[in-house]
Design an enzyme around this catalytic site. Sequence first.
Site: not given
Ligand code: LMR
Length: 421
Positions: A147, A228, A266
Site C-alpha cells: 500500500w 495491517d 472498507k
Molecule cells: C487505497 O489503497 O486506494 C485505499 O486504501 C485508499 C488510500 O488511502 O490509499
Amino acid sequence: MTSTNPNPSSRFESAPYIPPDRIFELTAQYLSDPASPKVNLGQGTYCDSNGQPWILPAVAAARDRLAATGLNHEYLPILGHPVFRTLAPRLALGSALHATLSSQIATCQALSGTGSLHLAGVLLRYLQSQTSPTSPLPKVYIPTPTWSNHHQIFTSLGFEVATLPYYSATTRSLALEPYLATLAAAEPNSVVILHACAHNPSGCDPSLAEWRQIAQTVKDRHLFPLFDAAYLGFNSGDLDQDAAAIRLFAGEEFGLEIGVCMSFAKNMGLYGERTGCFFLTTHQETTARNTESVLEVLQRREVSNPPAYGAKIAALILGDEGLTEIWKEDLRTMSGRIREMRERLVEGLVQFGAPGDWEHLVRQTGMFGFLGLDEEVVKELREEDHIYMADNSRVSIAGLNPGNVEYVAKAIAERLRKRNA
Ligand code: LMR
C-alpha cells in the site's frame, strides 16, 4: 502610514513543492472529468451496482439507533470508545482467543489504518528511546509491492525501511521463497508489516500452510509481526477466515506478541469517520497495562482523543447480535459482488481478445486486482477512455459494476491489441 513590502520574504520559502498523493489525485481527476462514460478504478472504495457510494444497511440501522437514543458530541476518553476498544480486538482474535488473552491486550482507538500504523510506530520509537536511546530504531520490513502509505508512515518517524520481496510478476503469485529467505536474514527485533488478508495491491494472500511457515520464521528470528488489518470480512465475506493469520500468530501454536492495526473504512464503509484501532497482545498483564498507559500519553499529545461517531456506530454493530448479522450479510454482499466482477472482467477480456492470460485476476482476492499493464497503457486508458487506475495498473475491482465492466474490458483489450499490432 506603514509601508508594506510588496515582495516580503517568507519564513516558509524553503517549502519544496511535493506532487499530490497519486491515489487521491486520481479521485480528484476522475471527479472533475466531464466525460461519459468514465470509470474510477483508482482509490479503494466500494460502490453499489450503479457506481454510487454504498451505505451498509448495518451502518444505516446503527445510525438510526444512535439518532433515536440521543447522540451527543462529547469527547471520547483519550484511549477511545470503551466498548469499541473491547469489541474490535475481539473481532480480530475471535471470542475464544480474546477471552484467553483479554488481560494481556493493550488497545488504543486510532485514526483508521494510517493512524493505527502511525501509533504503532510512535510506540515502538518511544519504547526504544526509553530502553536504548543511542541504538538505531528497529528496521521495518515492508512487502514489495505494498500500500502506497506504508513507507512514508515509517520513514517519517525515522525508521529505516527494508523491502521484502512479496509478489512474482512472472508467476503472478506470492513469491514465498525470497520472502521467507529475506525474513530469515532480517535483524532480530525488526518489525514486519503483514497484510492480514487481501494484500494491497497484489490480491495474493499466503495460504494457511504458508502463513505457518511465515509465523515460524518470524518466531525463530525474534521479529515483531505488525498486521495491517484493513479488510477483515471484506476479503472473503467471512470474518473468521480473514482473521485466520492474526489468530494463528497470537494463538497457542505460536504464542507470539503481535500488533494489529485495524481499520473499519472498507469493511463497514466508514471511510470518512476514521474508525480504527491499534492493539497489541503481550505475554504479561503488567506489560499490557503499562503499554496502554504509554499509548494514552502518546495519543494525548498527538490527537488528544479520537473521533467518536464512527466508533459509536462500529461499537453498536459489533455489540448487537442483530446488527452483527446484518453486517455479516453486508460483507457477503460486498465480497460476492467483487468476486462476480472479477469473473465478468476476465470473461470480457477474453471475449474482446485481450492478449495474455487473465486467470490470475480470478485467483486474486480482496478489493484490488493487479492487471500488469505498462504505464503507457494505463495513461491511454485514463486519457482516451476515461478509465482511472493506479499507475502500476492496480484496479479497485469495487469500481466495476454490471453497467461498466464490459466497457472496461473492451477498452483494455483494444489498447493491448493496438500495441501488439
Ligand atoms: C487505497 O489503497 O486506494 C485505499 O486504501 C485508499 C488510500 O488511502 O490509499
